[in-house]
Every structure is written in C-alpha cells, then in structure tokens.
Design a protein around this motif. Structure first.
Motif, PDB file in Angstrom:
ATOM      1  N   ASP A 265      -3.290  26.478  35.840  1.00  0.00           N
ATOM      2  CA  ASP A 265      -3.360  27.728  34.896  1.00  0.00           C
ATOM      3  C   ASP A 265      -3.378  27.217  33.603  1.00  0.00           C
ATOM      4  N   VAL A 266      -4.275  27.908  32.852  1.00  0.00           N
ATOM      5  CA  VAL A 266      -4.517  27.887  31.511  1.00  0.00           C
ATOM      6  C   VAL A 266      -3.631  28.920  30.529  1.00  0.00           C
ATOM      7  N   ASN A 267      -2.818  28.439  29.736  1.00  0.00           N
ATOM      8  CA  ASN A 267      -2.139  29.388  28.942  1.00  0.00           C
ATOM      9  C   ASN A 267      -1.881  28.654  27.718  1.00  0.00           C
ATOM     10  N   ILE A 268      -2.150  29.525  26.845  1.00  0.00           N
ATOM     11  CA  ILE A 268      -1.870  29.068  25.490  1.00  0.00           C
ATOM     12  C   ILE A 268      -0.994  30.128  24.201  1.00  0.00           C
ATOM     13  N   TYR A 269       0.008  29.323  23.778  1.00  0.00           N
ATOM     14  CA  TYR A 269       1.008  30.136  22.758  1.00  0.00           C
ATOM     15  C   TYR A 269       0.800  29.903  21.396  1.00  0.00           C
ATOM     16  N   GLN A 270       0.409  30.665  20.500  1.00  0.00           N
ATOM     17  CA  GLN A 270       0.018  30.078  18.958  1.00  0.00           C
ATOM     18  C   GLN A 270       1.128  30.706  18.042  1.00  0.00           C
ATOM     19  N   GLY A 271       1.299  29.861  17.069  1.00  0.00           N
ATOM     20  CA  GLY A 271       2.224  30.211  15.999  1.00  0.00           C
ATOM     21  C   GLY A 271       1.242  30.036  14.945  1.00  0.00           C
ATOM     22  N   PHE A 272       1.284  31.184  13.928  1.00  0.00           N
ATOM     23  CA  PHE A 272       0.606  31.007  12.531  1.00  0.00           C
ATOM     24  C   PHE A 272       1.541  31.295  11.374  1.00  0.00           C
ATOM     25  N   SER A 273       1.517  30.506  10.392  1.00  0.00           N
ATOM     26  CA  SER A 273       2.435  30.945   9.310  1.00  0.00           C
ATOM     27  C   SER A 273       1.236  30.801   8.050  1.00  0.00           C
ATOM     28  N   ARG A 274       1.832  31.757   7.022  1.00  0.00           N
ATOM     29  CA  ARG A 274       0.988  31.509   5.727  1.00  0.00           C
ATOM     30  C   ARG A 274       1.829  32.021   4.618  1.00  0.00           C
ATOM     31  N   CYS A 275       1.758  31.134   3.551  1.00  0.00           N
ATOM     32  CA  CYS A 275       2.434  31.497   2.124  1.00  0.00           C
ATOM     33  C   CYS A 275       1.320  31.484   1.159  1.00  0.00           C
ATOM     34  N   ASP A 276       1.210  32.541   0.303  1.00  0.00           N
ATOM     35  CA  ASP A 276       0.313  32.800  -0.529  1.00  0.00           C
ATOM     36  C   ASP A 276       0.817  32.867  -1.901  1.00  0.00           C
ATOM     37  N   LEU A 277       0.223  32.204  -2.755  1.00  0.00           N
ATOM     38  CA  LEU A 277       0.591  32.148  -4.272  1.00  0.00           C
ATOM     39  C   LEU A 277      -0.549  32.730  -5.040  1.00  0.00           C
ATOM     40  N   TYR A 278      -0.530  33.903  -5.755  1.00  0.00           N
ATOM     41  CA  TYR A 278      -1.275  34.416  -6.542  1.00  0.00           C
ATOM     42  C   TYR A 278      -1.408  34.140  -7.778  1.00  0.00           C
ATOM     43  N   PRO A 279      -2.539  34.240  -8.637  1.00  0.00           N
ATOM     44  CA  PRO A 279      -2.497  33.828  -9.933  1.00  0.00           C
ATOM     45  C   PRO A 279      -1.414  34.545 -11.050  1.00  0.00           C
ATOM     46  N   ASP A 280      -1.047  35.853 -10.595  1.00  0.00           N
ATOM     47  CA  ASP A 280       0.065  36.467 -11.331  1.00  0.00           C
ATOM     48  C   ASP A 280       1.381  35.947 -11.038  1.00  0.00           C
ATOM     49  N   GLY A 281       1.607  35.093  -9.815  1.00  0.00           N
ATOM     50  CA  GLY A 281       2.876  34.819  -9.601  1.00  0.00           C
ATOM     51  C   GLY A 281       3.494  35.439  -8.473  1.00  0.00           C
ATOM     52  N   THR A 282       2.586  36.371  -7.930  1.00  0.00           N
ATOM     53  CA  THR A 282       3.147  37.188  -6.607  1.00  0.00           C
ATOM     54  C   THR A 282       3.179  36.093  -5.592  1.00  0.00           C
ATOM     55  N   LEU A 283       4.230  36.348  -4.784  1.00  0.00           N
ATOM     56  CA  LEU A 283       4.438  35.482  -3.550  1.00  0.00           C
ATOM     57  C   LEU A 283       4.253  36.367  -2.130  1.00  0.00           C
ATOM     58  N   LYS A 284       3.660  36.040  -1.211  1.00  0.00           N
ATOM     59  CA  LYS A 284       3.561  36.709  -0.013  1.00  0.00           C
ATOM     60  C   LYS A 284       3.562  35.667   1.145  1.00  0.00           C
ATOM     61  N   ALA A 285       4.194  35.925   2.018  1.00  0.00           N
ATOM     62  CA  ALA A 285       4.467  35.055   3.620  1.00  0.00           C
ATOM     63  C   ALA A 285       4.508  35.886   4.475  1.00  0.00           C
ATOM     64  N   MET A 286       4.116  35.031   5.676  1.00  0.00           N
ATOM     65  CA  MET A 286       3.991  35.780   6.973  1.00  0.00           C
ATOM     66  C   MET A 286       4.067  34.915   8.139  1.00  0.00           C
ATOM     67  N   LEU A 287       4.544  35.316   9.258  1.00  0.00           N
ATOM     68  CA  LEU A 287       4.794  34.529  10.416  1.00  0.00           C
ATOM     69  C   LEU A 287       4.510  35.370  11.608  1.00  0.00           C
ATOM     70  N   THR A 288       3.647  34.951  12.458  1.00  0.00           N
ATOM     71  CA  THR A 288       3.278  35.723  13.664  1.00  0.00           C
ATOM     72  C   THR A 288       2.986  34.685  14.871  1.00  0.00           C
ATOM     73  N   HIS A 289       3.262  35.178  16.012  1.00  0.00           N
ATOM     74  CA  HIS A 289       3.059  34.355  17.413  1.00  0.00           C
ATOM     75  C   HIS A 289       1.756  35.127  18.202  1.00  0.00           C
ATOM     76  N   ALA A 290       1.215  34.489  19.001  1.00  0.00           N
ATOM     77  CA  ALA A 290       0.207  35.173  19.784  1.00  0.00           C
ATOM     78  C   ALA A 290       0.290  34.465  21.216  1.00  0.00           C
ATOM     79  N   PHE A 291       0.093  35.051  22.379  1.00  0.00           N
ATOM     80  CA  PHE A 291      -0.002  34.482  23.690  1.00  0.00           C
ATOM     81  C   PHE A 291      -1.441  34.818  24.211  1.00  0.00           C
ATOM     82  N   ASN A 292      -2.227  33.829  24.558  1.00  0.00           N
ATOM     83  CA  ASN A 292      -3.449  33.892  25.259  1.00  0.00           C
ATOM     84  C   ASN A 292      -4.467  34.890  24.375  1.00  0.00           C
TER      85      ASN A 292
END
Length: 330
Positions: free
Chosen positions: A109-136
């Motif tokens: 059987d084929v099953n895939i579990y994914q994690g994706f994270s990201r941290c963004d640094l904007y020119p004005d110094g604003t910081l944004k971050a996220m973490l999400t998971h997905a299944f199949n």
C-alpha cells in the motif's frame, strides 16, 4: 511514477509573490509502499537547498565549508539532531493516520505523510511562520503558533492532535522554534550561503505560431535566478491562452524558465503593438520585448531597399558632378 510524484512533493517550492521576502522552508516526508527511503527531509532558503537527509543515510550530514562560524556550526549540529527527531515524528504520524483512516498497512500500500514549515522575513522586519501536515495529499493538522494548539483538518486527525498537545514541553519547544530559532537560522544562511544572493538576468524571446486557425504569440523567458518572475503581455485585443500558462520550471544549470502565450487579433496586425514585459529582481526596471509582425518586417525591408537605392543614385550623381568639375580644370 509514484516515486516521481513523491519526489515532486518533496522538491516543489511555492512561489513567493514578493521577491524581497526571504523564506526558510522545511519539507518532511514519511512514506510506505514506495521504492524510496521511508523518510526524507529538505531545508531550503528561498529556493536553494541548504540541507538534505533521508533514512538511508548512515552518517550525519557534514557541515558545509562556507558555514565556518561557531554559531553556524552549532545550528548545523542542531539541524542534524532535529532531523532524527523529525524522522520519528513522521513515522508516528503516518501510522496514526493509517490507523484512523482504517487503511491496511501492508508493504504494497502507498501512503504518504507530509510536513511543511515556513518562516518568512519581510523587508520591513515582519516575521511570519507556519507549520502544517498532510496525509495522502490532503490537510491533516496545522499548528496555531499564537494559541499553541493544533487544529485537526479532518476528524481522523483528532487523535494525533491530542497526542501532540499531550506533551507540553515539546509543544513549547516547537512554538519557540517558529517564533525565534527559524528566523535566526534564516538570517545566518542569508549571510553565509553563497548561492542565496546570486542573480541572473532573464533571456526573453518571442515567437509566433498558428493554432486552430489563430495566431498565437509566445513569450519565452529563461536563464533567470532567483525563481520569482512576473511575465505579462501588453497590447490591444489580446486573448490569454489559459492552457498554455506554464509554471516556473527548473533548467539544468540551476536557473529557471517559463512562458506566457496569447492569441493576437488578425485584423490589421500592422496597426497594433504587442509587447512582453518581464519583471525580475536581477534588473532595476522591466525587460520589454516587442513583437514585430511579418507585415512590419516586410515594410522594414522595403524601406531599407529604398534607402539603399536612393543612396546609390545619390552617390552616382555626386561622382558624375565630380568628374565633370575635374575635367573643367577647377
């Protein structure tokens, strides 16, 4: 094909809308039933890979030579340590999802579990971050960094959500990482990684072809770096060809390419001007290339021939006058 699809999930990067935003992204995949390592991890700054690890590797990933500071080497050591923790996390999450969805767990059987994270640094110094998971390929859970809780996207994710929140120490460490550590790591890589700030100017070419009786103009843009680019056609009466909107694709040399196509009107084409405008961070302004129709080309040829003809006549008249004056002894 399944192996290729899995690799695509690991390597595909979302395109940023603002080229001035810098990001550090993490791609984590736990899988079964594929002829690939059970776990793969990639960390990238903007679209440049900084770190890659998979479960088939028996040793730690060596620190690159360009990261020769004490702080940088400590970050690299932490990355190696965390990757082993991430491997365990993806394995646990994969098995939980399989169980909650009542899927069989045989090796075929084929099953895939994914994690994706990201941290963004904007020119004005604003910081944004996220973490999400997905299944199949579908959303599973998402971390709300401010409230320090996980949101289950489907009922089958509730068990794993509670499992993650049941460890308050690990939850605090995870939240602290996305509030502070990932941005420190991003700034470190931006300062030291040699490829991050590389820029290459796009090469723009235009061509025309006939499709289903219509004249299709295509603007091909290639050889640019970094990945973010904006391409648009400007001109009266143009119709966009949706099925020919091509995403930004990699070239073999590390640069990128893309193209945009439009249908031009066929009535009086010599009266219209069509231009492809490309905006890229490697140049201060826009790159504009204008399409010259066959009618314009023929007109230009005739004008050139007339100019040459007049120049020949003029030269002949001058030569005749010169010879006449010379014969008069002046």
């Amino acid at each position: 094909m399944r192996e290729i699809y899995c690799l695509f999930l690991l390597l595909q990067l979302p395109q940023r809308s603002d080229g001035a935003v810098h990001s550090i992204s993490g791609f984590f995949i736990g899988s079964q039933g594929l002829d690939l390592p059970d776990y793969m991890e990639r960390i990238a700054v903007d679209d440049v890979t900084m770190y890659y690890y998979d479960s088939s590797m028996n040793t730690e990933v060596p620190c690159p030579e360009w990261l020769n500071t004490t702080e940088g080497q400590q970050h690299w050591k932490d990355i190696n340590l965390i990757s082993h923790h991430n491997k365990h996390t993806m394995t646990t999450a994969l098995q939980s999802a399989i169980q909650q969805f009542n899927l069989t767990a045989t090796s075929s059987d084929v099953n895939i579990y994914q994690g994706f994270s990201r941290c963004d640094l904007y020119p004005d110094g604003t910081l944004k971050a996220m973490l999400t998971h997905a299944f199949n390929g579908k959303d599973f859970i998402t971390l709300d960094i401010d409230s320090k809780t996980y949101t289950a996207s489907v009922p089958q994710a509730i068990v794993y959500k509670r499992q993650r929140e049941a460890n308050p120490v690990l939850l605090e460490i995870t939240v602290a990482f996305y509030k502070r550590t990932c941005f420190e790591r991003l700034k470190m890589f931006l300062q030291h990684a040699p490829r991050v700030n590389m820029k290459k100017v796009p090469e723009v070419s235009l061509f025309e072809r006939t499709k289903a009786g219509s004249k299709v103009l295509t603007c091909h843009v290639t050889g640019f770096y970094p990945r973010d680019v904006q391409v648009e056609w400007v001109g009266a009466g143009l119709q966009f060809v949706d099925e020919e909107m091509v995403d930004v694709l990699p070239n073999g040399d590390g640069t990128y390419q893309t193209r945009r196509s439009v249908i031009r009107p066929e009535e009086n084409p010599e009266e219209h001007k069509y231009s492809c405008v490309v905006h890229h961070s490697s140049v201060a302004g826009d790159i504009t290339k204008t399409w010259v129709t066959d009618e314009h080309s023929r007109l230009a040829v005739w004008i050139s021939l007339i100019c040459v003809f007049l120049a020949i006549i003029g030269a002949g008249l001058l030569l005749r006058r010169f010879c006449k004056n010379k014969g008069a002894g002046i």
